[in-house]
Scaffold this active site. Structure first.
Site, PDB file in Angstrom:
ATOM      1  CG  ASP A 185      -2.117   0.972   1.022  1.00  0.00           C
ATOM      2  OD1 ASP A 185      -2.407   1.335  -0.142  1.00  0.00           O
ATOM      3  OD2 ASP A 185      -2.723   1.373   2.030  1.00  0.00           O
TER       4      ASP A 185
ATOM      5  CB  THR B 118      -3.749   3.407  -3.703  1.00  0.00           C
ATOM      6  OG1 THR B 118      -3.915   3.439  -2.276  1.00  0.00           O
ATOM      7  CG2 THR B 118      -4.280   4.690  -4.312  1.00  0.00           C
TER       8      THR B 118
ATOM      9  CE  LYS C 283      -2.975   5.094   0.603  1.00  0.00           C
ATOM     10  NZ  LYS C 283      -4.432   4.940   0.381  1.00  0.00           N
TER      11      LYS C 283
ATOM     12  CG  ASN D  94      -0.444   4.573   3.592  1.00  0.00           C
ATOM     13  OD1 ASN D  94      -1.220   5.220   4.284  1.00  0.00           O
ATOM     14  ND2 ASN D  94      -0.815   3.497   2.924  1.00  0.00           N
TER      15      ASN D  94
ATOM     16  CG  ASP E 138      -2.630   2.259   6.952  1.00  0.00           C
ATOM     17  OD1 ASP E 138      -2.831   1.085   7.324  1.00  0.00           O
ATOM     18  OD2 ASP E 138      -3.510   2.975   6.465  1.00  0.00           O
TER      19      ASP E 138
END
Length: 535
Positions: free
Chosen positions: A347, A382, A349, A352, A365
């Site tokens: 994840d 995402t 991005k 985060n 996260d």
């Protein structure tokens, strides 16, 4: 999630992992967790010492083991006990927090310099006030730490002592006395310590200070935290800025009722476990966890610079190459570390990634993080950062993190992501672009960045940088990172291109934290509290 061995049980068998992986967990929290993968083994220590099981052994994924009963183990293995005993010692050394910054080769050299020592019950290993010439790692048993004849701590396997006097040359600050009937430790002499650990000496000093501080913070209770302000709104509750004496923390609040209604109990507990296993300078530290009737709480270190996403948005979405390279290097360093533990993040991005007080990146996260030793098939992440193999549902592994690293570098360098649909913001169109659209690299983009991005955004994961025979070295040794000293980066000895201005009263950079109002009330939970027993 299934438990193979239970801490405190009598030994009955020796296990070899055929597939999958397990976590060996000391429920008392005195020893660091040990992660074992296919081809490795467990259960031998209790058999050799005829003692009770020292740890729980939990499956981190679907796992298959072969086992050998106690009687057969004793009769058939014979002299192999000595080999197994040494391997167990090496395994203990690998869990020592100080050595996690070292690469595999440096750790192997260091391990060879250690000498095993045995001590009788009540023996004094080091004495307060004496000069120090050795550093110790507990191999087996327990020892008490006494300062001015008062017990301040109990040391067990994987914990270490004696580093303070080696670092600063002062006299021993405490006495360490053997508590258990059996006690073994690895000793590293000062001469070897200075020679082998010179490159990371400052890191060890900082780690020594931080672990003393963290051990004190573990005693904080939920009702002792003072709310300062809201920091952010999560899916299941608020993230709050809290204060305890002179320390500030982020308190992540999760509502039990919402977690159960979304069927995400196991995910939350798994996220906690992933954070505990990911002890790295650029990963958000979990200080403690709490729970009450309606909520779960994660007490986290405060990262005062806010989200990288907010930082980029206020600068046109991009930064200069030197800064983009610095951000990416922090991320690559984390991935190299967590992938060595078979953890796939999934994840990445800007939302985060957060900026700490020194301008370094902290990854936060771990909700989508997962132990992956072969492949997994979950559709998650995402859209703009998803790798083709996730969308095709053909199975994916750590390669998806390196694809996402390519997207991140592209975005930091240009202010855009390469496969976004900026006209309609249609996720279906984004997915089609990821699978079919040719990669376009702006002419103004740094050439070294372009070359690395091409090798990361390769649709065939078998040809992608990070997934080849040399692993992460292909990325770290690319021309894009030619000015990065990776050891100095880990030790935070590189001046970050941007250092946030932290308000001394608020404890955060107000520039990157927008005011957040509380949304809704806490819902009453009337379900089964045993669901959260492991949180």
């Amino acid at each position: 999630g299934e438990k193979i061995l239970n801490q405190g049980d009598e030994p009955s068998a020796f296990f070899v992992i055929e597939s999958g992986s397990v976590a060996c967990i000391d429920r008392s929290g005195k020893s660091a967790d040990i992660v074992l993968n296919a081809g490795q083994y467990f259960g031998e220590l209790a058999l050799m010492s005829n003692d009770k099981r020292k740890r729980d052994v939990l499956c981190r994924e679907d796992t298959t083991c072969s086992f050998l009963g106690k009687e057969d183990f004793t009769q058939l293995l014979g002299n192999l006990k000595d080999v197994l005993d040494r391997n167990m010692g090496l395994r203990v050394l690998e869990t020592v927090e100080l050595f996690k910054v070292l690469d595999k080769n440096m750790r192997a050299i260091l391990v060879e310099a250690f000498q095993e020592r045995k001590y009788a019950k009540n023996s004094i290993i080091i004495r307060q006030g004496d000069s120090g010439d050795s550093f110790f790692v507990v191999r087996e048993g327990e020892a008490t730490v006494l300062v001015d004849n008062k017990v301040t701590a109990v040391l067990s396997a994987g914990q270490y002592f004696g580093e303070g006097s080696l670092l600063d040359g002062d006299a021993r600050g405490a006495t360490v006395r053997v508590k258990s009937d059996i006690f073994r430790a690895f000793e590293l002499k000062k001469s070897d310590f200075d020679t082998l650990l010179a490159p990371v000496k400052s890191f060890i000093q900082q780690t020594s200070i931080e672990r003393k501080k963290l051990s004190k913070l573990k005693t904080i209770k939920l009702n002792e935290l003072k709310l300062v302000r809201n920091l952010g709104q999560g899916t299941f509750g608020l993230v709050k800025l809290c204060q305890y004496n002179d320390f500030r923390f982020a308190l992540k609040c999760l509502q039990k009722k919402q977690i159960v209604s979304y069927n995400l109990v196991s995910n939350i507990i798994y996220e906690k476990r992933m954070m505990e296993e990911s002890d790295h300078p650029f990963v958000l530290k979990l200080v403690n966890t709490f729970k009450d009737k309606n909520c779960l709480y994660m007490l986290l270190e405060i990262v005062p610079g806010g989200e990288l996403f907010a930082f980029l948005q206020k600068r046109g979405g991009h930064v200069k190459t030197k800064h983009a390279c610095f951000i990416a290097a922090c991320v690559v360093s984390v991935f190299e570390y967590i992938h060595s533990k078979d953890i796939c993040y999934r994840d990445l991005k800007p939302e985060n990634l957060m900026i700490d007080a020194m301008g370094y990146i902290k990854m936060v996260d771990f909700g989508f993080a997962k132990v992956v030793t072969d492949k997994t098939f979950t559709l998650c992440g995402t859209p703009e950062y998803m790798a083709p193999e996730i969308l095709l549902r053909r199975g994916h592994n750590k390669g998806v993190d390196y694809w996402a690293t390519g997207i991140l570098i592209y975005e930091c360098e240009s202010g855009k992501t390469p496969f976004a649909d900026y006209e309609n913001y249609d996720n279906r169109a984004i997915c089609q672009n990821i699978l079919r659209m040719p990669l376009h690299l702006p002419k103004y983009m740094n050439k070294d960045a372009q070359n690395l991005i091409k090798n990361l955004l390769t649709r065939d994961p078998n040809k992608r940088f990070g997934c080849l025979a040399r692993g992460c070295r292909d990325i770290k040794e690319s021309s894009y990172f030619k000015d990065i000293d990776w050891i100095k980066l880990l030790m935070k000895q590189i001046q970050a291109p941007y250092v946030p201005q932290v308000d001394p009263h608020a404890g955060i950079s107000k520039e990157n934290f927008d005011p957040i109002q509380s949304k809704g009330t806490i819902e009453v939970y009337t379900g089964r509290n045993e669901l959260f027993e492991d949180f």
